[in-house]
Design a protein around this motif. Structure first.
Motif, PDB file in Angstrom:
ATOM      1  N   ILE A  74      56.016  62.100  77.429  1.00 47.04           N
ATOM      2  CA  ILE A  74      57.144  63.619  77.996  1.00 47.04           C
ATOM      3  C   ILE A  74      56.630  64.351  76.809  1.00 47.04           C
ATOM      4  O   ILE A  74      56.690  64.177  74.994  1.00 47.04           O
ATOM      5  N   TYR A  75      56.333  65.197  77.151  1.00 51.00           N
ATOM      6  CA  TYR A  75      56.196  66.630  76.294  1.00 51.00           C
ATOM      7  C   TYR A  75      56.952  68.217  75.765  1.00 51.00           C
ATOM      8  O   TYR A  75      57.687  68.241  77.121  1.00 51.00           O
ATOM      9  N   SER A 126      56.481  70.905  75.039  1.00 50.03           N
ATOM     10  CA  SER A 126      56.942  72.092  75.736  1.00 50.03           C
ATOM     11  C   SER A 126      56.625  72.342  77.524  1.00 50.03           C
ATOM     12  O   SER A 126      55.468  71.352  77.342  1.00 50.03           O
ATOM     13  N   GLY A 127      57.214  72.761  77.895  1.00 51.80           N
ATOM     14  CA  GLY A 127      57.507  72.626  79.070  1.00 51.80           C
ATOM     15  C   GLY A 127      57.907  71.379  79.737  1.00 51.80           C
ATOM     16  O   GLY A 127      58.166  71.134  81.621  1.00 51.80           O
ATOM     17  N   SER A 186      56.098  68.830  80.717  1.00 52.03           N
ATOM     18  CA  SER A 186      55.325  68.047  81.161  1.00 52.03           C
ATOM     19  C   SER A 186      54.752  66.767  80.893  1.00 52.03           C
ATOM     20  O   SER A 186      55.997  65.838  79.947  1.00 52.03           O
ATOM     21  N   THR A 187      54.684  65.706  81.636  1.00 53.01           N
ATOM     22  CA  THR A 187      54.426  64.475  81.936  1.00 53.01           C
ATOM     23  C   THR A 187      52.999  63.900  82.282  1.00 53.01           C
ATOM     24  O   THR A 187      52.303  63.871  82.978  1.00 53.01           O
ATOM     25  N   ASP A 188      52.688  62.560  81.682  1.00 57.00           N
ATOM     26  CA  ASP A 188      51.991  61.644  81.594  1.00 57.00           C
ATOM     27  C   ASP A 188      52.313  60.947  82.234  1.00 57.00           C
ATOM     28  O   ASP A 188      53.167  59.819  81.297  1.00 57.00           O
ATOM     29  N   THR A 218      60.246  57.449  86.572  1.00 52.13           N
ATOM     30  CA  THR A 218      60.345  58.824  85.652  1.00 52.13           C
ATOM     31  C   THR A 218      60.990  58.766  84.543  1.00 52.13           C
ATOM     32  O   THR A 218      61.615  58.346  83.926  1.00 52.13           O
ATOM     33  N   SER A 243      62.356  60.872  80.939  1.00 55.04           N
ATOM     34  CA  SER A 243      62.892  62.062  80.803  1.00 55.04           C
ATOM     35  C   SER A 243      63.573  62.910  79.617  1.00 55.04           C
ATOM     36  O   SER A 243      63.436  60.910  78.904  1.00 55.04           O
TER      37      SER A 243
END
Length: 119
Positions: A51-52, A54-55, A57-59, A69, A71
């Motif tokens: 999880i990043y 900035s924003g 976003s996830t991979d 998931t 988080s």
């Protein structure tokens, strides 16, 4: 440097679910990316999810895509990995890792938490 401590592992029946937690301390502001990895017996450590900051976003790795998931709760300095529909092949030691955007490799690692899925 960031210190990471995982928790939440254990023995789970196939089809069940679990949520792993990763508590961050130290230079948490440098943890732009938080990831989860796992290593099964006799296998190399593999990427699970990231999880990043900035924003958000996830991979996800293909092996867990759609049933996992990742988080992060920055206020609590924690990251989580929830996995549903667990399979015996999910059995592994799960590691939390962190890096900054400037780094090309994961610079901080936790000690890992064991997850065992029984069939």
């Amino acid at each position: 440097q960031v210190q990471l401590v995982e928790s939440g592992g254990g023995l789970v029946q196939a089809g069940g679910s679990l949520r792993l937690s990763c508590t961050l301390s130290g230079r948490t502001f440098s943890a732009d990316v938080v990831g989860w990895f796992r290593q099964a017996p006799g296998k190399e450590r593999e990427f699970v999810a990231a999880i990043y900051s900035s924003g958000g976003s996830t991979d996800y790795a293909d092996a867990v895509e759609g049933r996992s998931t990742i988080s992060r709760d920055s206020a609590k300095n924690r990251a989580y990995l929830q996995i549903l529909s667990l399979k015996p092949e999910d059995t592994a030691v799960y590691y939390c890792a962190a890096r900054s955007f400037r780094e090309s490799t994961w610079s901080s690692w936790g000690q890992g938490t064991q997850v065992t899925v029984s069939s």
